[in-house]
Structure formats: C-alpha cells, structure tokens
Design an enzyme around this catalytic site. Structure first.
Site, short mmCIF file in Angstrom:
data_model
loop_
_atom_site.label_atom_id
_atom_site.label_comp_id
_atom_site.label_asym_id
_atom_site.label_seq_id
_atom_site.Cartn_x
_atom_site.Cartn_y
_atom_site.Cartn_z
N ASP A 29 -15.08 9.67 9.91
CA ASP A 29 -14.06 8.66 9.62
C ASP A 29 -12.72 9.39 9.57
O ASP A 29 -12.68 10.61 9.42
CB ASP A 29 -14.35 7.98 8.28
CG ASP A 29 -13.68 6.62 8.17
OD1 ASP A 29 -14.35 5.60 8.38
OD2 ASP A 29 -12.45 6.57 7.90
N ARG A 70 0.82 -1.21 0.00
CA ARG A 70 0.00 0.00 0.00
C ARG A 70 0.86 1.27 0.00
O ARG A 70 0.54 2.25 -0.66
CB ARG A 70 -0.95 -0.02 1.19
CG ARG A 70 -2.02 -1.09 0.98
CD ARG A 70 -3.02 -1.10 2.08
NE ARG A 70 -4.11 -2.00 1.79
CZ ARG A 70 -5.18 -2.12 2.55
NH1 ARG A 70 -5.31 -1.38 3.63
NH2 ARG A 70 -6.14 -2.96 2.25
C1 LIG Z 1 -13.78 -1.82 8.63
S1 LIG Z 1 -14.39 -0.18 8.43
C2 LIG Z 1 -15.97 -0.32 9.25
C3 LIG Z 1 -17.00 0.58 8.65
C4 LIG Z 1 -18.40 0.52 9.28
N1 LIG Z 1 -18.40 1.01 10.63
C5 LIG Z 1 -18.96 -0.87 9.25
O1 LIG Z 1 -19.05 -1.52 10.31
O2 LIG Z 1 -19.31 -1.36 8.18
C6 LIG Z 1 -13.39 0.70 9.63
C7 LIG Z 1 -13.36 2.21 9.38
O3 LIG Z 1 -12.71 2.83 10.51
C8 LIG Z 1 -11.93 3.91 10.03
N2 LIG Z 1 -10.91 4.24 11.05
C9 LIG Z 1 -9.79 3.54 11.37
N3 LIG Z 1 -9.11 4.17 12.34
C10 LIG Z 1 -9.81 5.28 12.65
C11 LIG Z 1 -9.62 6.34 13.58
N4 LIG Z 1 -8.56 6.40 14.38
N5 LIG Z 1 -10.55 7.32 13.63
C12 LIG Z 1 -11.64 7.29 12.81
N6 LIG Z 1 -11.87 6.32 11.92
C13 LIG Z 1 -10.97 5.33 11.84
C14 LIG Z 1 -11.37 3.41 8.72
O4 LIG Z 1 -10.95 4.46 7.87
C15 LIG Z 1 -12.56 2.61 8.15
O5 LIG Z 1 -13.33 3.37 7.28
#
Ligand SMILES: C[S@@+](CC[C@H](N)C(=O)[O-])C[C@H]1O[C@@H](n2cnc3c(N)ncnc32)[C@H](O)[C@@H]1O
Length: 273
Positions: free
Chosen positions: A142, A38
C-alpha cells in the site's frame, strides 16, 4: 490550532496536480472540503496555517516523511474482511485447487490497506490447503505507511472481524483477554505468509516475482483511464501466463488496451502465450 488561511481554487489545483502525479489519485472538486479538513490536521501538528506553505514544505525531499503523512491523511482506506466475497468463492472453486498442486504460491495484494484483504486471502488459502504443505508468500502493499503498520500488527476490533465466519475466526485468530477481550490477533500461521511493504503503484514495481494472482481491488477507481491502463499492463508483466488479476466489483478494464481475457465480472486472466 485555529485561524487557517482559506484554500484558493488555484491552490486546490496545485494539490490536485501534486497528488495525481505522485499517487495517481484524482481528487475531484467535490473533494475540496474533505482535503481541507484532512490537511488541517497535519498543518495543526506543524503549526502551519497556510496551505501554500504546507505544500512547499512537503515537496522538499528532506520532508518525505511529512509527505507520506499527508498521503496517509488523504487516502481512503476503507476495507473489510471478506469484502466482495464473490472473489473468494471464485478463488476457492477455480484457483486454489490448481495452486495447491504447486510447490510455491505467490499472491500480490496490491492495495492491501490495513490487512483485512491479505488475511482473508491467507485464511481462504489455508482452508484450501488443509494439510498440504506449500511455500506460500502473500505480498501486501500500500502507499500508506499507517495502514501497513496496522496490517503488520494484525489486531482487529470485534466489529471489524464480524464478517469472518465464526469457525474461521476461532481457527485463525486469538481473542484478547480482560480489557482486550474485544480485540482479535491474527495467529502466526497466517501472519508468517503475509509480508507488508510500502509500494506506490504509480512508480516502477521493485518486484522480480511472477505472481499466480494479483488482487488490485478498489484502488483504480481513484485513477484516471490512462493511469489504469498503464497499471494493469505493468501488473501483467508480473503475472505468470494464465495468472489472474482481480479488481473491485465497481471497476472494469473495458475501454483499456490490455492482454487479459475476461473471466467473470472483475476477474481477468493473463493470456497464455
Ligand atoms: C479503498 S482502499 C481498498 C483496500 C482493499 N483493496 C479493498 O478492496 O478492501 C484503497 C487503498 O489503496 C491505497 N492506495 C491509493 N493510492 C495508491 C497508490 N498510488 N499506490 C498504492 N496504494 C495506493 C490506499 O492507501 C488504500 O489503502
């Protein structure tokens, strides 16, 4: 671009520390190859061949935009409409009937990814409200600006909208025409409720709102125990007494010190004081 330098274990350790301290994500050693592939995409764009040089570049305050692009590249954004639908059944049966008696409804979707989750909340809430008029705001946050832009656009390909029941798809989406016929646009009546904002869960929340419900699903799984405990306790301060916290089905608050009552798997309620 080819000819990247190798990433040493020590360099990987420095990336692990940097990513953990800024966004809470704990990258295990098993993720080293994924990280490399990545990062290479971003390094190619900048014609940088050394992981050390790239890391030193992104930590400079003036290169915050590239730092954010690096975070976009390393975060896992998997999501779906109606993902873990048991939560939406719970909302429809237990929570919405209470919320629709209020004048204002405030819901925070705290790791919203590209919008499927907040729009699912919006659709199911609209179904519960029917003709009742309420002031509804769904905050969708996010860390990744890329997914927030996608959510704001609200355009989804046919395979992405597949989990949405046909009747709801017809009611809340516009199908594209001609070369866009395999794409669906969220209608304004839902869009106007959902506000996308960048928010890093590791940083103090710039929020004065007391929410009725917080969805924080499938993000804590990447955080260590201490980070999770801190996060759910800070979220509790932004929840109304009796408000709900919904987490991912693979996540739990067990082993953490907190002020919630357990309701059912992955559903917690702030204690009424
Ligand atoms: C696996 S996705 C889950 C999305 C959704 N909540 C669901 O359950 O379908 C995790 C999300 O968390 C975000 N994320 C990761 N670390 C984060 C942080 N420190 N603060 C805010 N968002 C974060 C990522 O960018 C990603 O979009």
């Amino acid at each position: 671009m080819t000819g990247f330098e190798e990433m040493t274990d020590a360099e990987f350790g420095l990336y692990q520390k940097l990513i953990h301290s800024t966004c809470g994500i704990h990258l295990t050693t098993a993720k080293k190859q994924l990280l490399i592939s990545r990062l290479r995409k971003r390094m190619s764009a900048l014609e940088i061949s050394s992981f050390r040089v790239y890391r030193e570049f992104i930590i400079k305050p003036e290169n915050i935009d590239e730092f954010n692009l690096m975070l976009n590249a390393v975060s896992t954004n998997k999501t779906d409409f109606f993902r873990e639908s048991v939560h939406f059944d719970f909302m429809a049966k237990k929570v919405y009937p209470l919320l629709i008696k209020q004048r204002e409804i405030r819901i925070w979707c705290a790791a919203s990814s590209s919008g499927e989750e907040p729009y699912t909340i919006a659709m199911t809430l609209a179904e519960a409200l029917r003709s009742t008029v309420c002031d509804v705001k769904i905050l969708a946050t996010d860390i990744s600006t890329k997914v927030l832009d996608e959510g704001e656009q609200g355009v989804y390909a046919a395979d992405m909208v597949a989990p949405i029941p046909q009747a709801l798809l017809k009611k809340y989406f516009l199908q594209g025409q001609k070369e866009w016929k395999d794409y669906y646009l969220v209608k304004d009546e839902l869009k106007q409720w959902v506000h996308f904002k960048r928010l890093n869960l590791m940083e103090p929340f710039p929020l004065s709102v007391q929410f009725d419900v917080i969805f924080c699903r499938n993000v804590m799984i990447y955080f260590d125990l201490e980070t999770r405990e801190d996060l759910v306790n800070r979220m509790e301060r932004n929840l109304k007494p009796g408000g709900y916290l919904l987490i991912g089905n693979a996540e739990s608050l067990s082993g953490l010190k907190h002020n919630y009552n357990y309701v059912q798997p992955a559903v917690y309620q702030k204690k009424a004081r």
